[in-house]
Design a protein around this motif. Structure first.
Motif, mmCIF file in Angstrom:
data_model
loop_
_atom_site.group_PDB
_atom_site.id
_atom_site.type_symbol
_atom_site.label_atom_id
_atom_site.label_comp_id
_atom_site.label_asym_id
_atom_site.label_seq_id
_atom_site.Cartn_x
_atom_site.Cartn_y
_atom_site.Cartn_z
ATOM 1 N N LYS A 176 0.861 -1.200 -0.065
ATOM 2 C CA LYS A 176 -0.010 -0.120 0.058
ATOM 3 C C LYS A 176 0.835 1.167 -0.154
ATOM 4 O O LYS A 176 1.880 1.082 0.303
ATOM 5 N N VAL A 177 0.138 2.253 -0.447
ATOM 6 C CA VAL A 177 0.847 3.442 -0.558
ATOM 7 C C VAL A 177 1.386 4.115 0.958
ATOM 8 O O VAL A 177 0.592 4.014 1.706
ATOM 9 N N GLY A 178 2.695 4.517 0.966
ATOM 10 C CA GLY A 178 2.849 5.129 2.416
ATOM 11 C C GLY A 178 3.637 4.147 3.192
ATOM 12 O O GLY A 178 3.761 4.463 4.473
ATOM 13 N N VAL A 179 3.568 2.949 3.075
ATOM 14 C CA VAL A 179 3.924 1.550 4.159
ATOM 15 C C VAL A 179 5.626 2.022 4.568
ATOM 16 O O VAL A 179 5.726 1.849 5.726
ATOM 17 N N ILE A 180 6.349 2.294 3.405
ATOM 18 C CA ILE A 180 7.811 2.396 3.600
ATOM 19 C C ILE A 180 7.983 3.604 4.777
ATOM 20 O O ILE A 180 8.569 3.695 5.566
ATOM 21 N N ALA A 181 7.304 4.738 4.516
ATOM 22 C CA ALA A 181 7.285 5.826 5.205
ATOM 23 C C ALA A 181 7.067 5.716 6.712
ATOM 24 O O ALA A 181 7.458 6.257 7.693
#
Length: 217
Positions: free
Chosen positions: A152-157
């Motif tokens: 999902k978008v933003g998971v690394i952040a």
């Protein structure tokens, strides 16, 4: 990271009118498995130690070493060299070179410039060395943690924020696709003993699954 930074520059080459014996001796001297063949500055082929073995007398022959050498010195490189040469450009990335080697099942690639001149050679050993250095394995004193996350978008952040909030700098982070829904994040960071359990607890508290951890060095 680019091929030009990791290749062996100014590789040893030979011409197509050299003898098989000359190339064989040169490869053994430098412990090469393949020789780049260049005529007039133009790449025309390559010769591997397997090609030499293919035309050399069987080990069971009754010929003396002198006679075998004499036979190989009567054959020219152009008679047996591989003319279809797979190359990589000097400004290609290491990943591109690795993919070309993998797809074509070769252990090394001549590196050419924009004008087609041979400027180096890069091998599977160079790729492996690069990987080891990127992962910081020689230096030791690191923790390698593998975390399973949703795609999902933003998971690394989200994951990086846990480390940032604890004042820990990430040395490297690599994503590995596991399925359409999940990724593994391979994270390498300083071995800070008094923070490790806290980091692990915070990540798990946010719903991330710790698959594996190991102290390197």
């Amino acid at each position: 990271m680019f091929v030009a930074e990791r290749m062996t520059k100014h590789p040893v080459t030979m011409t197509s009118d050299a003898t098989i014996g000359e190339v064989d001796r040169m490869m053994k001297k430098h412990k090469f498995h393949r020789m780049i063949i260049v005529d007039g500055g133009k790449l025309v082929g390559y010769l591997s130690d397997r090609d030499v073995m293919r035309v050399a007398p069987s080990p069971a022959t009754s010929l003396s070493k002198f006679e075998i050498r004499s036979l190989l010195d009567k054959l020219s490189v152009r008679d047996i060299m591989q003319r279809k040469v797979i190359t990589v450009n000097e400004d290609a990335t290491i990943e591109e070179a690795a993919l070309i080697m993998y797809q074509n099942k070769v252990g090394g690639l001549p590196v050419v410039s924009q004008v087609g001149t041979v400027v180096g050679i890069i091998t599977a050993t160079d790729i492996l060395k690069t990987f080891i250095e990127v992962m910081g394995l020689p230096s030791g004193g690191k923790i390698r943690m593998t975390v399973e996350v949703d795609n999902k978008v933003g998971v690394i952040a989200e994951v990086a924020k846990v480390f940032r909030d604890n004042g820990i700098n990430l040395d490297s982070l690599i994503t590995c696709k596991q399925s359409e829904k999940t990724y593994s994040l391979v994270i390498r960071f300083e071995d800070i003993a008094n923070k490790f359990d806290e980091i692990k607890s915070q990540l798990e508290g946010r719903g991330f699954k710790i698959i594996h951890t190991v102290r390197i060095g």
